[in-house]
Design a protein around this motif. Structure first.
Motif, short mmCIF file in Angstrom:
data_model
loop_
_atom_site.label_atom_id
_atom_site.label_comp_id
_atom_site.label_asym_id
_atom_site.label_seq_id
_atom_site.Cartn_x
_atom_site.Cartn_y
_atom_site.Cartn_z
N GLY A 139 0.82 -1.21 0.00
CA GLY A 139 0.00 0.00 0.00
C GLY A 139 0.85 1.25 0.00
O GLY A 139 1.90 1.31 0.64
N VAL A 140 0.38 2.27 -0.72
CA VAL A 140 1.06 3.57 -0.80
C VAL A 140 0.05 4.67 -0.50
O VAL A 140 -1.09 4.63 -0.98
N LYS A 141 0.47 5.65 0.28
CA LYS A 141 -0.34 6.84 0.55
C LYS A 141 0.30 8.04 -0.12
O LYS A 141 1.52 8.21 -0.10
N ILE A 142 -0.55 8.89 -0.73
CA ILE A 142 -0.11 10.17 -1.27
C ILE A 142 -0.93 11.24 -0.56
O ILE A 142 -2.17 11.27 -0.67
N GLU A 143 -0.24 12.10 0.21
CA GLU A 143 -0.94 13.08 1.05
C GLU A 143 -0.23 14.43 0.97
O GLU A 143 1.00 14.49 0.86
N GLY A 144 -1.01 15.49 1.03
CA GLY A 144 -0.41 16.82 1.07
C GLY A 144 -1.18 17.84 0.27
O GLY A 144 -2.39 17.72 0.07
N ASP A 145 -0.45 18.85 -0.18
CA ASP A 145 -1.06 19.93 -0.94
C ASP A 145 -0.10 20.39 -2.02
O ASP A 145 0.90 19.70 -2.29
N ASP A 146 -0.38 21.55 -2.63
CA ASP A 146 0.48 21.99 -3.72
C ASP A 146 1.78 22.63 -3.23
O ASP A 146 2.60 23.07 -4.03
N LYS A 147 1.99 22.67 -1.93
CA LYS A 147 3.26 23.16 -1.37
C LYS A 147 4.14 22.02 -0.89
O LYS A 147 5.36 22.08 -0.98
N GLN A 148 3.54 20.97 -0.35
CA GLN A 148 4.29 19.83 0.17
C GLN A 148 3.49 18.56 -0.04
O GLN A 148 2.31 18.49 0.29
N LEU A 149 4.15 17.55 -0.59
CA LEU A 149 3.47 16.30 -0.92
C LEU A 149 4.30 15.13 -0.41
O LEU A 149 5.52 15.09 -0.58
N SER A 150 3.63 14.17 0.25
CA SER A 150 4.31 13.03 0.84
C SER A 150 3.83 11.73 0.21
O SER A 150 2.62 11.51 0.05
N PHE A 151 4.79 10.88 -0.15
CA PHE A 151 4.52 9.52 -0.62
C PHE A 151 5.06 8.57 0.45
O PHE A 151 6.22 8.66 0.83
N SER A 152 4.23 7.64 0.91
CA SER A 152 4.70 6.74 1.97
C SER A 152 4.12 5.34 1.79
O SER A 152 3.04 5.15 1.21
N GLY A 153 4.87 4.37 2.28
CA GLY A 153 4.43 2.98 2.29
C GLY A 153 5.32 2.21 3.23
O GLY A 153 6.55 2.24 3.09
N ASP A 154 4.74 1.55 4.24
CA ASP A 154 5.57 0.94 5.28
C ASP A 154 5.74 -0.56 5.16
O ASP A 154 6.37 -1.19 6.01
N THR A 196 7.72 26.49 -13.83
CA THR A 196 7.97 27.91 -13.65
C THR A 196 7.32 28.40 -12.36
O THR A 196 7.59 29.50 -11.91
N GLU A 197 6.47 27.58 -11.78
CA GLU A 197 5.80 27.96 -10.54
C GLU A 197 6.66 27.52 -9.35
O GLU A 197 7.69 26.88 -9.49
N GLU A 198 6.20 27.89 -8.17
CA GLU A 198 6.92 27.52 -6.95
C GLU A 198 7.00 26.00 -6.85
O GLU A 198 6.03 25.29 -7.04
N LYS A 199 8.18 25.51 -6.53
CA LYS A 199 8.42 24.08 -6.47
C LYS A 199 7.70 23.45 -5.29
O LYS A 199 7.70 23.99 -4.19
N THR A 200 7.06 22.31 -5.54
CA THR A 200 6.42 21.56 -4.47
C THR A 200 7.46 20.71 -3.76
O THR A 200 8.23 20.00 -4.41
N GLN A 201 7.52 20.79 -2.43
CA GLN A 201 8.46 19.96 -1.68
C GLN A 201 7.97 18.53 -1.65
O GLN A 201 6.82 18.26 -1.30
N MET A 202 8.85 17.60 -2.03
CA MET A 202 8.51 16.19 -2.08
C MET A 202 9.12 15.46 -0.90
O MET A 202 10.29 15.67 -0.55
N ASN A 203 8.34 14.58 -0.29
CA ASN A 203 8.82 13.72 0.80
C ASN A 203 8.52 12.27 0.44
O ASN A 203 7.38 11.94 0.08
N PHE A 204 9.54 11.41 0.53
CA PHE A 204 9.36 9.97 0.35
C PHE A 204 9.66 9.29 1.68
O PHE A 204 10.63 9.63 2.36
N ASP A 205 8.86 8.29 2.02
CA ASP A 205 9.10 7.48 3.22
C ASP A 205 8.60 6.07 2.92
O ASP A 205 7.44 5.75 3.15
N PHE A 206 9.49 5.23 2.38
CA PHE A 206 9.12 3.89 1.95
C PHE A 206 9.95 2.85 2.69
O PHE A 206 11.16 3.01 2.87
N VAL A 207 9.30 1.76 3.10
CA VAL A 207 9.98 0.60 3.65
C VAL A 207 9.75 -0.57 2.70
O VAL A 207 8.60 -0.93 2.41
#
Length: 324
Positions: A139-154, A196-207
């Motif tokens: 399973g993978v979760k994608i959560e956040g907004d247009d400023k910060q987005l997190s992808f995770s799966g444990d 060209t727009e403000e960069k979205t911060q990406m976070n990955f947290d996968f096991v």
């Protein structure tokens, strides 16, 4: 205003999903209402998606939705047991939402579960920390907004067809405990978001539960060596714009080989001995390798055998030469 829409171009969603998607296209049909007021603007109704293509930029993957219903309401878009497929027709189930405020300030919450789907498809480039193709279950979760987005799966498991490559551009050797420690300084550009727009911060947290079905290759270009192995282990991968890529855990060698090629002088393939390990403890380019390998050759044993042995000077015996 309410209308029966025969063919709605889904490309209108691209600007709203650009924080993580580089491609949104396709068509849908259905009875939809467009509601607009001073403090609210949204689409309402059920759309039948004939065909939708959606690319996930940081993973390099593309997914498809065919002949399924998607709900639009005052909050945004709702996905209820939507089936995604990849280019190989593997599938996953997606639930969740993409909310908005006047088609801005996107809020994303998606849960994706699969028995097998392509989860990584990154090409090699000069600054990649790693690249390759990965198929997983879990399973993978994608959560956040247009400023910060997190992808995770444990609890993701690597599957057959996965090939992951680690290019190491320089090396230092450490003799303690017969280990070789490879170190390099490279840019962590496994995730590239061009806009060209403000960069979205990406976070990955996968096991990952790494299985022998996955091929792992380490190219140690400074010494002209390539280690390719099937391994077993558990890896924790973390990424964000501050720390770059970090990996924790270890892989145990099940089988594989080491191709040693030095300045076109030495070109030998050695078999890896099962049980060796690769240890990760932080930046992807700083890890420990504790492995043994051997190659078989035919050699005369006349210098080490008794002079009384008959024919010892002419016979050649298969011997294994080991390196650690």
């Amino acid at each position: 205003a309410k209308a029966n829409v025969g063919s709605l171009d889904l490309g209108f969603l691209q600007p709203f999903l650009s924080s993580f998607s580089n491609q949104v296209s396709g068509t849908a049909s259905g009875e939809l209402s467009f509601i607009a007021s001073a403090d609210s603007s949204y689409i309402s109704g059920k759309a039948h998606v004939n065909r939708m293509t959606m690319g996930i930029t940081p993973l390099g993957t593309t997914y498809y939705i065919d002949n399924q219903d998607v709900l639009f309401n005052s909050k945004g878009i709702v996905f209820d047991n939507i089936t995604l497929t990849d280019k190989d027709k593997n599938s996953a189930t997606m639930n969740g939402h993409i909310y908005h405020n006047l088609f801005k300030d996107m809020k994303i919450g998606l849960d994706i579960n699969t028995n097998r789907i392509m989860a990584l498809n990154l090409p090699r480039n000069n600054n990649s920390s790693f690249y390759g193709t990965g198929y997983v279950s879990g399973g993978v979760k994608i959560e956040g907004d247009d400023k910060q987005l997190s992808f995770s799966g444990d609890n993701l498991t690597t599957l057959k067809g996965s090939s992951i490559y680690f290019p190491i551009t320089s090396s230092q050797s450490v003799s303690e405990n017969s280990n070789i420690r490879f170190k390099t300084v490279i840019q962590d550009s496994v995730i590239v978001m061009s806009s060209t727009e403000e960069k979205t911060q990406m976070n990955f947290d996968f096991v990952f539960n790494v299985t022998p079905d996955a091929d792992v290759q380490v190219d140690v270009m400074a010494i002209g060596g390539t280690m390719r192995a099937n391994t077993t282990g558990r890896l924790h991968l973390l990424y964000n714009d501050i720390i770059g890529v970090n990996i924790y855990g270890d892989l145990e060698i099940d089988n594989g080989d080491f191709l040693l090629s030095l300045e076109n002088i030495v070109n030998s393939k050695l078999k890896l001995v099962p049980g060796g390990k690769v240890y990760f403890d932080g930046p992807v380019a700083d890890f420990d390798v504790n492995v043994s390998a051997f190659y078989t050759a035919r050699a005369s044993l006349s210098n080490i055998m008794s002079y009384g042995e008959e024919n010892i000077g002419t016979s050649r015996t298969p011997v294994n030469a080991y390196i650690h």
